[in-house]
Motif scaffolding. Structure first.
Motif, PDB file in Angstrom:
ATOM      1  N   LYS A 321       0.946  -1.191   0.027  1.00 32.82           N
ATOM      2  CA  LYS A 321      -0.084  -0.007   0.099  1.00 32.82           C
ATOM      3  C   LYS A 321       0.919   1.357  -0.013  1.00 32.82           C
ATOM      4  O   LYS A 321       0.553   2.297  -0.660  1.00 32.82           O
ATOM      5  CB  LYS A 321      -0.927  -0.163   1.351  1.00 32.82           C
ATOM      6  CG  LYS A 321      -2.092  -0.729   1.009  1.00 32.82           C
ATOM      7  CD  LYS A 321      -3.273  -0.494   2.252  1.00 32.82           C
ATOM      8  CE  LYS A 321      -3.037  -1.214   3.417  1.00 32.82           C
ATOM      9  NZ  LYS A 321      -4.159  -1.223   4.163  1.00 32.82           N
ATOM     10  N   VAL A 324       2.095   2.141  -3.220  1.00 28.56           N
ATOM     11  CA  VAL A 324       1.130   2.555  -4.323  1.00 28.56           C
ATOM     12  C   VAL A 324       0.682   4.113  -3.687  1.00 28.56           C
ATOM     13  O   VAL A 324       0.753   5.154  -4.647  1.00 28.56           O
ATOM     14  CB  VAL A 324      -0.214   1.878  -4.401  1.00 28.56           C
ATOM     15  CG1 VAL A 324      -1.095   2.547  -5.119  1.00 28.56           C
ATOM     16  CG2 VAL A 324       0.199   0.408  -4.757  1.00 28.56           C
ATOM     17  N   PHE A 325       0.682   4.196  -2.621  1.00 26.85           N
ATOM     18  CA  PHE A 325       0.529   5.637  -1.872  1.00 26.85           C
ATOM     19  C   PHE A 325       1.586   6.723  -2.377  1.00 26.85           C
ATOM     20  O   PHE A 325       1.331   7.826  -2.630  1.00 26.85           O
ATOM     21  CB  PHE A 325       0.479   5.638  -0.442  1.00 26.85           C
ATOM     22  CG  PHE A 325      -0.799   4.956   0.195  1.00 26.85           C
ATOM     23  CD1 PHE A 325      -1.727   4.872  -0.380  1.00 26.85           C
ATOM     24  CD2 PHE A 325      -0.592   4.449   1.560  1.00 26.85           C
ATOM     25  CE1 PHE A 325      -2.738   4.058  -0.052  1.00 26.85           C
ATOM     26  CE2 PHE A 325      -1.734   3.697   2.231  1.00 26.85           C
ATOM     27  CZ  PHE A 325      -2.841   3.656   1.466  1.00 26.85           C
ATOM     28  N   PHE A 328       1.203   7.669  -5.927  1.00 24.23           N
ATOM     29  CA  PHE A 328      -0.037   8.468  -6.344  1.00 24.23           C
ATOM     30  C   PHE A 328       0.281   9.924  -5.626  1.00 24.23           C
ATOM     31  O   PHE A 328      -0.204  10.928  -5.972  1.00 24.23           O
ATOM     32  CB  PHE A 328      -1.303   8.157  -6.021  1.00 24.23           C
ATOM     33  CG  PHE A 328      -1.898   7.146  -6.990  1.00 24.23           C
ATOM     34  CD1 PHE A 328      -2.580   7.483  -7.691  1.00 24.23           C
ATOM     35  CD2 PHE A 328      -1.609   5.690  -7.161  1.00 24.23           C
ATOM     36  CE1 PHE A 328      -3.117   6.812  -8.852  1.00 24.23           C
ATOM     37  CE2 PHE A 328      -2.049   5.089  -8.053  1.00 24.23           C
ATOM     38  CZ  PHE A 328      -2.814   5.600  -9.103  1.00 24.23           C
ATOM     39  N   LEU A 361      -7.410  10.761  -2.083  1.00 22.72           N
ATOM     40  CA  LEU A 361      -6.801   9.415  -2.734  1.00 22.72           C
ATOM     41  C   LEU A 361      -6.272   8.356  -1.970  1.00 22.72           C
ATOM     42  O   LEU A 361      -6.467   7.173  -2.178  1.00 22.72           O
ATOM     43  CB  LEU A 361      -5.833   9.910  -4.036  1.00 22.72           C
ATOM     44  CG  LEU A 361      -5.830   8.945  -5.143  1.00 22.72           C
ATOM     45  CD1 LEU A 361      -7.101   9.257  -5.868  1.00 22.72           C
ATOM     46  CD2 LEU A 361      -4.862   9.573  -6.080  1.00 22.72           C
ATOM     47  N   ILE A 365      -7.937   4.555  -2.053  1.00 24.32           N
ATOM     48  CA  ILE A 365      -6.817   3.318  -2.546  1.00 24.32           C
ATOM     49  C   ILE A 365      -6.664   2.453  -1.312  1.00 24.32           C
ATOM     50  O   ILE A 365      -6.839   1.141  -1.517  1.00 24.32           O
ATOM     51  CB  ILE A 365      -5.435   3.950  -2.679  1.00 24.32           C
ATOM     52  CG1 ILE A 365      -5.376   4.944  -3.884  1.00 24.32           C
ATOM     53  CG2 ILE A 365      -4.366   2.796  -3.038  1.00 24.32           C
ATOM     54  CD1 ILE A 365      -4.167   5.439  -4.319  1.00 24.32           C
ATOM     55  N   ASP A 366      -6.903   2.906  -0.167  1.00 24.97           N
ATOM     56  CA  ASP A 366      -6.854   2.131   0.950  1.00 24.97           C
ATOM     57  C   ASP A 366      -8.126   1.233   1.317  1.00 24.97           C
ATOM     58  O   ASP A 366      -8.084   0.019   1.387  1.00 24.97           O
ATOM     59  CB  ASP A 366      -6.711   2.643   2.233  1.00 24.97           C
ATOM     60  CG  ASP A 366      -6.578   2.039   3.634  1.00 24.97           C
ATOM     61  OD1 ASP A 366      -5.409   1.296   3.732  1.00 24.97           O
ATOM     62  OD2 ASP A 366      -7.385   2.168   4.458  1.00 24.97           O
ATOM     63  N   ILE A 368      -9.882   0.458  -1.472  1.00 19.47           N
ATOM     64  CA  ILE A 368      -9.866  -0.425  -2.513  1.00 19.47           C
ATOM     65  C   ILE A 368      -9.095  -1.837  -2.200  1.00 19.47           C
ATOM     66  O   ILE A 368      -9.394  -2.901  -2.370  1.00 19.47           O
ATOM     67  CB  ILE A 368      -9.245   0.135  -3.919  1.00 19.47           C
ATOM     68  CG1 ILE A 368     -10.159   1.352  -4.361  1.00 19.47           C
ATOM     69  CG2 ILE A 368      -8.886  -0.933  -5.008  1.00 19.47           C
ATOM     70  CD1 ILE A 368      -9.682   2.193  -5.432  1.00 19.47           C
ATOM     71  N   PHE A 369      -7.876  -1.331  -1.507  1.00 20.62           N
ATOM     72  CA  PHE A 369      -6.786  -2.491  -1.317  1.00 20.62           C
ATOM     73  C   PHE A 369      -7.693  -3.270  -0.204  1.00 20.62           C
ATOM     74  O   PHE A 369      -7.671  -4.646  -0.002  1.00 20.62           O
ATOM     75  CB  PHE A 369      -6.002  -2.075  -0.484  1.00 20.62           C
ATOM     76  CG  PHE A 369      -4.531  -1.879  -1.047  1.00 20.62           C
ATOM     77  CD1 PHE A 369      -3.564  -2.862  -1.292  1.00 20.62           C
ATOM     78  CD2 PHE A 369      -4.272  -0.663  -2.169  1.00 20.62           C
ATOM     79  CE1 PHE A 369      -2.414  -2.926  -2.018  1.00 20.62           C
ATOM     80  CE2 PHE A 369      -3.337  -0.676  -2.962  1.00 20.62           C
ATOM     81  CZ  PHE A 369      -2.285  -1.793  -2.642  1.00 20.62           C
TER      82      PHE A 369
END
Lengths: 380, 275
Positions: A321, A324-325, A328, A361, A365-366, A368-369
């Motif tokens: 995570k 990806v964080f 982004f 965001l 994203i968190d 979604i994970f």
């Protein structure tokens, strides 16, 4: 009109005098500039225009100083036009002769219309689509840059990557440690009270471990970095726009994405997982200290039982995570930075939007994970 | 003779170990246009900023309208500030405000003018600097370099100052625009009888505007006086500055202008000032 009971020559004076033919002349004398007029202005304009109707001619030869504001005041008293009978010094007449102002009503702010909210909604939607499009284009450009670098790695901006790594990673250690420690203490303190009620003291290791390693550590670190480094990146690129440094880079044939965006992205992609590891550790230490104080759980026991309580998959998930964080946050910061227009307001707006968008965001994203990997790392 | 508006007395400035000004004395008289010239790094802009009260000299004092900038209380200082206007080199327009609001801002700050009057006054100011009313609602970023200077000049004149500071008024303008800007400055100076202090590199601007020149070089004021006199000074810097082809033409132009259209705002200036 006698403006004040003061005969100092530094004051504007007004008198109505009749000449031999019985015509009334308005005689103005003294200083008619903004500094002298300003304290008298509120009442002066009305009085002056009232008296103006009684006068058939104007004698301004007694005026010792006249500026734009004074000329304007007299001209407005005349009804926004020149008077026919005017005696004045040539330099003062010159001031009046320029006075042919457009109708100020043309400058009135636009009035509210019924269609405005609809138009605002449409503009908002279009700007969202435009942002999305710009973001995808930026992403594509960065991807192309990565491919180019993969073929010729000697052209990579190593120095910039290293500098960014230090700024966004090493310099963020202090604040993430402080926040992580406090959150660990608070979390442990509150759960300890509940667990004691059920006699489930030992489960605090499981609770704290999963919560911190899987969720809190990554999100906490990411939000701190988005606020700290994201805003700095946006502001930096924005100021480069204001000072035309971005244009200078372009004409030197150096693409913005390669020199500005890519190093920030790579640096954050590396720094973010490391920062998460650090935040996790400190938060767990905070929790451990609090658990010992509240429930009397031994440090040794806490550390020894942690691997069994929290499957290692949770750690990998948290670090992934973070990766990806990082990407982004950097991309959003650069996206908003590159869109800043060369003025101060746009700079402030861009920085705010950047931080807000990056934070949102991160949470998105968190989520979604969480949905995608819901069955991974659970401890059944 | 005119009264002094600015008096700089025994002024010293140093940045770290480097001395920039060594015992500078300079007087600016009411109604004149004084040009400060000097090589780059000679401290012209610093001296200008000290006259504005933006920087404090190491030693010595600056008096404006007979009041010391460093000993006055805040209220007095505010009054002094309102009597002077500044045209910054890059204009320094507030980029978040429209042209209209940029000029209206200082007028609104007075809190005694009515909005209606302000609107007319802003339009008058815009007109007097040669900007059409249709540009009033534009943002500074949408203006060309010449227009930015004109709007900045209108803002500097918003409160009808008696004293105007110009920092490189024609830098960054093409010769044509620069010429018309100089004409505009001349016209406004005559109309409003301003006292002007300007820093400039440009010989043509100097020749067209300045009544007197003050030359800063090697930490000192090496010459102060009318262009034709200063140009005859034998100092190396002045020779290089005025003796070239352009320099000679500029001096001729200045002398001619001095004879044809003398500055009507000044009663009489000292021919030469002891340095």
């Amino acid at each position: 009109m006698q403006p004040a009971a003061d005969d100092s020559p530094d004051l504007p004076e007004f008198q109505l005098v009749a000449d031999s033919q019985g015509h009334a002349w308005a005689k103005l004398s003294g200083v008619w500039n903004l500094r002298a007029l300003e304290p008298l202005l509120p009442g002066l304009e009305g009085t002056l225009s009232q008296r103006a109707k009684e006068a058939s001619g104007w004698d301004l030869t007694g005026i010792t100083a006249l500026d734009h504001a004074g000329a304007l005041l007299i001209w407005r008293a005349w009804g926004r036009r020149m008077v026919e009978l005017l005696k004045a010094r040539p330099e003062h007449t010159a001031l009046f002769s320029q006075l042919e102002l457009p109708d100020p009503t043309s400058l009135q702010p636009r009035r509210w219309r019924v269609g405005d909210p609809v138009r605002a909604l449409g503009i908002g939607a279009l700007s969202f689509i435009e942002h999305l499009q710009g973001f995808v284009v930026l992403l594509g450009q960065v991807a192309l840059d990565v491919l180019r670098l993969a073929r010729r790695p000697e052209g990579a901006p190593w120095k910039e990557i290293s500098a960014n790594l230090y700024r966004t990673g090493a310099q963020a250690l202090g604040i993430t440690a402080l926040v992580g420690f406090l959150v660990g203490v608070v979390l442990s303190y509150l759960t300890a009270q509940q667990l004691r009620a059920f006699g489930a003291d030992l489960y605090i290791v499981n609770l704290l471990g999963v919560a911190v390693i899987r969720e809190l550590g990554p999100v906490l670190a990411a939000i701190l970095v988005a606020g700290r480094s994201g805003s700095a990146m946006t502001a930096q690129i924005g100021v480069m726009r204001v000072t035309e440094e971005l244009d200078a880079l372009s004409v030197l044939g150096i693409p913005h994405t390669l020199r500005l965006v890519l190093p920030k992205m790579i640096a954050l992609a590396i720094a973010m997982p490391l920062l998460i590891l650090w935040t996790n550790a400190i938060a767990l230490i905070g929790g451990m200290v609090s658990a010992q104080a509240q429930l009397g759980i031994d440090y040794r026991y806490f550390i020894m039982s942690l691997p069994a309580a929290v499957p290692i998959a949770n750690l990998w998930l948290g670090l992934a995570k973070g990766f990806v964080f990082g990407i982004f946050i950097a991309l959003v910061a650069c996206h908003f930075g590159l869109r800043i227009k060369p003025n101060t307001e746009s700079l402030g707006q861009g920085t705010t939007s950047s931080v807000v968008t990056a934070t949102t965001l991160v949470i998105l994203i968190d989520a979604i994970f969480a949905v995608m990997f819901s069955d991974m790392g659970s401890f059944v | 003779m005119s009264e002094p508006v600015i008096e700089v007395r025994n002024l010293w400035t140093r940045f770290g170990r480097q001395i920039v000004h060594r015992d500078i004395n300079l007087t600016v008289y009411r109604g004149e246009i004084l040009a400060l010239v000097g090589g780059s790094g000679s401290g012209k802009t610093t001296l200008l900023r000290q006259m504005l009260g933006l920087e404090r000299p190491g030693r010595g004092e600056v008096c404006v309208f007979g009041k010391s900038l460093h000993k006055s209380d805040p209220d007095e200082l505010l009054k002094l500030r309102r009597r002077s206007g500044v045209l910054f080199q890059e204009g320094a327009l507030f980029s978040a405000l429209t042209v209209f609001d940029n000029i209206a801002l200082p007028m609104r700050e007075l809190r005694t003018l009515e909005e209606d009057f302000i609107r007319d006054l802003v339009l008058f100011k815009l007109q007097s600097v040669g900007i059409e009313a249709k540009h009033a609602s534009k943002m500074p970023a949408e203006l060309s370099g010449g227009m930015v200077k004109r709007v900045a000049l209108a803002r500097a004149l918003a409160l009808e100052p008696e004293l105007l500071f110009l920092d490189e008024p024609t830098a960054g303008l093409d010769p044509d625009r620069s010429e018309s800007f100089v004409q505009l400055l001349r016209g406004l100076h005559r109309e409003l009888c301003l006292t002007v202090v300007m820093v400039t590199h440009d010989l043509d601007t100097l020749a067209a505007l300045a009544d007197r020149v003050a030359v800063l070089c090697e930490q000192k004021l090496i010459a102060v006086g009318p262009v034709r006199e200063v140009a005859q000074n034998a100092h190396q810097f002045i020779c290089n500055f005025f003796q070239g082809e352009r320099g000679r033409r500029a001096v001729e132009a200045a002398v001619k202008r001095e004879q044809e259209q003398p500055n009507a705002c000044v009663a009489g200036l000292p021919e030469k000032q002891g340095v």
